[in-house]
Scaffold this active site. Structure first.
Site, PDB file in Angstrom:
ATOM      1  CG  ASN A   1      49.000 -28.037  -8.974  1.00  0.00           C
ATOM      2  OD1 ASN A   1      48.681 -28.598  -7.925  1.00  0.00           O
ATOM      3  ND2 ASN A   1      49.567 -28.669  -9.991  1.00  0.00           N
TER       4      ASN A   1
ATOM      5  CE  LYS B   1      49.232 -30.428  -4.916  1.00  0.00           C
ATOM      6  NZ  LYS B   1      48.029 -30.800  -5.653  1.00  0.00           N
TER       7      LYS B   1
ATOM      8  CG  ASN C   1      56.536 -28.828 -10.212  1.00  0.00           C
ATOM      9  OD1 ASN C   1      56.774 -29.763 -10.967  1.00  0.00           O
ATOM     10  ND2 ASN C   1      55.493 -28.822  -9.411  1.00  0.00           N
TER      11      ASN C   1
ATOM     12  CG  ASN D   1      60.272 -34.896  -8.216  1.00  0.00           C
ATOM     13  OD1 ASN D   1      60.404 -34.232  -9.246  1.00  0.00           O
ATOM     14  ND2 ASN D   1      59.080 -35.158  -7.695  1.00  0.00           N
TER      15      ASN D   1
HETATM   16  O1  PAF Z   1      53.783 -31.230  -9.375  1.00  0.00           O
HETATM   17  C1  PAF Z   1      54.168 -32.347  -9.002  1.00  0.00           C
HETATM   18  O2  PAF Z   1      54.636 -33.194  -9.752  1.00  0.00           O
HETATM   19  C2  PAF Z   1      54.053 -32.689  -7.521  1.00  0.00           C
HETATM   20  O3  PAF Z   1      53.234 -31.750  -6.908  1.00  0.00           O
HETATM   21  C3  PAF Z   1      55.390 -32.791  -6.787  1.00  0.00           C
HETATM   22  C4  PAF Z   1      55.164 -32.664  -5.314  1.00  0.00           C
HETATM   23  C5  PAF Z   1      56.376 -31.741  -7.250  1.00  0.00           C
HETATM   24  C6  PAF Z   1      55.944 -34.173  -6.951  1.00  0.00           C
HETATM   25  O4  PAF Z   1      56.295 -34.516  -8.237  1.00  0.00           O
END
Ligand code: PAF
Length: 306
Positions: A102, A183, A191, A201
């Site tokens: 990520n 992303k 997050n 979320n």
């Molecule tokens: O990190 C994560 O969990 C995912 O990328 C996201 C988009 C925040 C959804 O939970």
């Protein structure tokens, strides 16, 4: 047959190993030994058991394996460089790497320092571990593969074709940098807030958090403009980023985001790979990033208590 090493037997690493093993020589490499028999629960709820080859990084030095055709790094972002250093003596520096992290921290650094090709992958496959012997493939999603300098399209296409044959749908792209930042933008908006507040979320839609989320997106949109990252869905500005973030919040309303899972398990978060590149970029371009810095220092304080 081209062999694949997968460094980091977490959820994505193990899912990748389950997918590739029937098609090509695949070895999982981690710090600890794993049971040979590995369970996979498919998104359709089917249970499969497969023997996956795995070795520890320490064993690699004493019992070298044949040279790999690809080394996938599937660790958390902040561990990627260290894990690569740990195998640097046993792989040729021309070996192609595939980075699955990520954020946008490991990718530019390793691209600059590794002599061989460095591909980056971004995936929306959903998976989680159920212990040393099992992984649940929670949801299928596309994967995109490319390199930051667009020099290795043929290699990216060959890997995407193999993954797709293994039912791990992947496409080679020429705009992986855009996709990684996109992303990262969504991750930066969701997050830290859910991790700091211990909420799923969907709760970000409430009055308690929606204002702060919009303030994060405002700073992120200005930074991405300077990074030449186009707003999503052909949109023009901050509104397009905000619409994308709310869409993801909606689609993942019941999710415990990855950073919240890290905080709950008292593991270091990926703040350095997600907020770090944004804050660095804001500082380079003389932009305001007070909200992002606040989130970063709140997370740092929380991690210091682990
Ligand atoms: O990190 C994560 O969990 C995912 O990328 C996201 C988009 C925040 C959804 O939970």
């Amino acid at each position: 047959m081209t062999s694949h090493w997968i460094l980091g037997p977490g959820a994505i690493g193990r899912l990748l190993a389950h997918s590739l093993s029937p098609f090509t020589d695949t070895t999982l490499i981690g710090r600890r030994a794993l049971p040979e028999q590995q369970h996979l629960t498919t998104p359709e709820g089917e249970e499969r058991i497969q023997r996956l080859a795995s070795v520890t990084a320490a064993e690699l030095t004493s019992h070298p394996l044949p040279a790999p055709g690809f080394v996938h790094i599937t660790t958390k972002a902040m561990a990627a460089e260290a894990v690569l250093a740990s195998i640097a003596d046993v792989v040729a520096p021309t070996t192609p790497l595939v980075l699955w992290q990520n954020g946008f921290l490991a990718q530019p650094r390793i691209t600059q320092t590794w002599p061989g090709p460095v591909l980056c992958a971004t995936t929306t496959q959903g998976a989680y571990l159920t212990g040393d012997g099992g992984v649940v493939h929670a949801g299928r999603g596309p994967t995109f593969i490319g390199d930051l300098d667009n020099q290795h399209a043929v290699l990216a296409e060959a890997l995407a074709a193999l993954l797709s044959e293994a039912n791990f749908t992947a496409t080679a792209v020429g705009d992986i940098r855009q996709r990684l930042w996109q992303k990262l933008a969504v991750n930066a908006a969701i997050n830290p807030l859910v991790a700091l507040n211990g909420v799923r979320n969907g709760e970000l839609r409430g009055d308690a958090y929606a204002g702060r989320l919009a303030a994060v997106v405002k700073e992120v949109a200005a930074i991405l403009k300077q990074e030449n990252i186009a707003p999503p869905n052909g949109g023009k500005n901050e509104d397009a980023w905000l619409a994308l973030v709310w869409q993801v919040v909606e689609n993942t309303a019941n999710n415990k985001a990855s950073m919240l899972q890290d905080v709950e398990a008292k593991r270091p978060t990926e703040r350095g790979a997600i907020l770090g590149p944004l804050i660095d970029s804001a500082e380079r371009h003389g932009l305001q990033c007070g909200v992002l810095k606040e989130l970063d220092s709140e997370l740092a304080k929380l991690e210091a208590e682990f």
